[in-house]
Design a protein around this motif. Structure first.
Motif, PDB file in Angstrom:
ATOM      1  N   UNK A   1       0.808  -1.203  -0.083  1.00 31.56           N
ATOM      2  CA  UNK A   1      -0.017  -0.008   0.026  1.00 31.56           C
ATOM      3  C   UNK A   1       0.862   1.285   0.045  1.00 31.56           C
ATOM      4  N   UNK A   2       0.485   2.175  -0.869  1.00 31.65           N
ATOM      5  CA  UNK A   2       1.418   3.486  -0.648  1.00 31.65           C
ATOM      6  C   UNK A   2       0.356   4.696  -0.437  1.00 31.65           C
ATOM      7  N   UNK A   3       0.978   5.647   0.125  1.00 32.22           N
ATOM      8  CA  UNK A   3       0.166   7.060   0.419  1.00 32.22           C
ATOM      9  C   UNK A   3       0.796   7.924  -0.580  1.00 32.22           C
ATOM     10  N   UNK A  65      -3.875   4.119  -1.476  1.00 34.08           N
ATOM     11  CA  UNK A  65      -4.173   3.254  -2.573  1.00 34.08           C
ATOM     12  C   UNK A  65      -3.289   2.036  -2.486  1.00 34.08           C
ATOM     13  N   UNK A  66      -3.763   0.949  -3.302  1.00 29.24           N
ATOM     14  CA  UNK A  66      -3.121  -0.207  -3.524  1.00 29.24           C
ATOM     15  C   UNK A  66      -1.834   0.000  -4.602  1.00 29.24           C
ATOM     16  N   UNK A  67      -0.718  -0.772  -4.173  1.00 31.24           N
ATOM     17  CA  UNK A  67       0.521  -0.705  -5.142  1.00 31.24           C
ATOM     18  C   UNK A  67       0.353  -0.435  -6.646  1.00 31.24           C
ATOM     19  N   UNK A  68      -0.590  -1.329  -7.207  1.00 29.87           N
ATOM     20  CA  UNK A  68      -1.077  -1.303  -8.610  1.00 29.87           C
ATOM     21  C   UNK A  68      -1.419  -0.189  -9.184  1.00 29.87           C
ATOM     22  N   UNK A  96       2.813   2.820   2.957  1.00 31.09           N
ATOM     23  CA  UNK A  96       1.925   2.542   4.233  1.00 31.09           C
ATOM     24  C   UNK A  96       2.211   1.051   5.005  1.00 31.09           C
ATOM     25  N   UNK A  97       2.594   1.165   5.929  1.00 34.00           N
ATOM     26  CA  UNK A  97       2.815  -0.052   6.701  1.00 34.00           C
ATOM     27  C   UNK A  97       1.516  -0.827   7.094  1.00 34.00           C
ATOM     28  N   UNK A  98       0.613   0.045   7.596  1.00 35.17           N
ATOM     29  CA  UNK A  98      -0.409  -0.620   8.242  1.00 35.17           C
ATOM     30  C   UNK A  98      -1.760   0.354   7.741  1.00 35.17           C
ATOM     31  N   UNK A  99      -3.011  -0.218   7.522  1.00 39.09           N
ATOM     32  CA  UNK A  99      -4.210   0.516   7.375  1.00 39.09           C
ATOM     33  C   UNK A  99      -5.290  -0.117   8.025  1.00 39.09           C
ATOM     34  N   UNK A 100      -6.036   0.483   8.949  1.00 37.86           N
ATOM     35  CA  UNK A 100      -7.069   0.032   9.913  1.00 37.86           C
ATOM     36  C   UNK A 100      -8.486   0.834   9.660  1.00 37.86           C
ATOM     37  N   UNK A 102     -11.584   1.868  11.397  1.00 40.42           N
ATOM     38  CA  UNK A 102     -11.955   2.264  12.601  1.00 40.42           C
ATOM     39  C   UNK A 102     -13.425   1.319  12.750  1.00 40.42           C
ATOM     40  N   UNK A 103     -14.468   1.577  11.998  1.00 41.69           N
ATOM     41  CA  UNK A 103     -15.601   1.000  12.153  1.00 41.69           C
ATOM     42  C   UNK A 103     -15.968  -0.481  12.257  1.00 41.69           C
ATOM     43  N   UNK A 104     -15.194  -1.240  11.214  1.00 38.35           N
ATOM     44  CA  UNK A 104     -15.279  -2.540  11.049  1.00 38.35           C
ATOM     45  C   UNK A 104     -13.950  -3.246  11.710  1.00 38.35           C
ATOM     46  N   UNK A 105     -12.856  -2.709  11.625  1.00 40.63           N
ATOM     47  CA  UNK A 105     -11.589  -3.449  12.222  1.00 40.63           C
ATOM     48  C   UNK A 105     -11.015  -3.939  10.778  1.00 40.63           C
ATOM     49  N   UNK A 106     -11.345  -3.774   9.761  1.00 37.89           N
ATOM     50  CA  UNK A 106     -10.527  -4.417   8.681  1.00 37.89           C
ATOM     51  C   UNK A 106      -9.457  -3.650   8.561  1.00 37.89           C
ATOM     52  N   UNK A 107      -8.273  -4.381   7.917  1.00 39.05           N
ATOM     53  CA  UNK A 107      -7.076  -3.992   7.925  1.00 39.05           C
ATOM     54  C   UNK A 107      -6.567  -4.183   6.382  1.00 39.05           C
ATOM     55  N   UNK A 108      -5.309  -3.574   6.164  1.00 42.25           N
ATOM     56  CA  UNK A 108      -4.845  -3.668   4.837  1.00 42.25           C
ATOM     57  C   UNK A 108      -5.785  -2.890   3.547  1.00 42.25           C
ATOM     58  N   UNK A 109      -5.583  -3.640   2.601  1.00 40.50           N
ATOM     59  CA  UNK A 109      -6.240  -3.267   1.354  1.00 40.50           C
ATOM     60  C   UNK A 109      -7.752  -3.162   1.568  1.00 40.50           C
ATOM     61  N   UNK A 110      -8.328  -3.964   2.353  1.00 38.92           N
ATOM     62  CA  UNK A 110      -9.787  -4.103   2.795  1.00 38.92           C
ATOM     63  C   UNK A 110     -10.321  -2.768   3.469  1.00 38.92           C
TER      64      UNK A 110
END
Length: 112
Positions: A1-3, A65-68, A96-100, A102-110
């Motif tokens: 993931x990238x910022x 965004x996703x790397x692609x 980006x090392x990690x994305x979370x 808050x509402x659902x607890x999903x991580x990463x690309x999700x």
């Protein structure tokens, strides 16, 4: 993931937003900022007194965004924000090392 962080001229925001939508970007964070680079500042006249405006208004966009999607996003911003004049802005890409979500607890690309 990238910022992807972009600094652009304020009047180019709508053009950039439309271009990003076309390449599939679903979320953008927009911040009004001030700054200067090679553009420096400019002198203005107010009620007969001349003063220097050192920091010029800019818009800061942040897109996770996703790397692609990095290259299409960079291309969309570059083309739509370009006026050919000094002060068009800059684009920064960082990891980006990690994305979370808050509402659902999903991580990463999700979470994006």
């Amino acid at each position: 993931m990238k910022l992807v962080t972009a600094i652009i001229k304020p009047f180019k925001l709508d053009d950039v937003r439309e271009s990003l939508s076309e390449v599939g970007v679903q979320g953008i964070t927009v911040t009004e900022v001030k700054g200067f680079g090679r553009q420096k500042g400019h002198t203005e006249l107010y009620r007969g007194a001349e003063y220097v405006v050192d920091f010029l208004p800019k818009i800061k966009l942040e897109i996770a965004i996703d790397d692609s999607k990095v290259e299409p996003v960079i291309e969309a911003i570059s083309k739509s924000a370009n006026t050919g004049k000094i002060g068009d802005g800059k684009i920064f890409v960082s990891s980006l090392e990690q994305v979370i979500r808050i509402r659902t607890g999903e991580t990463g690309e999700d979470a994006v």
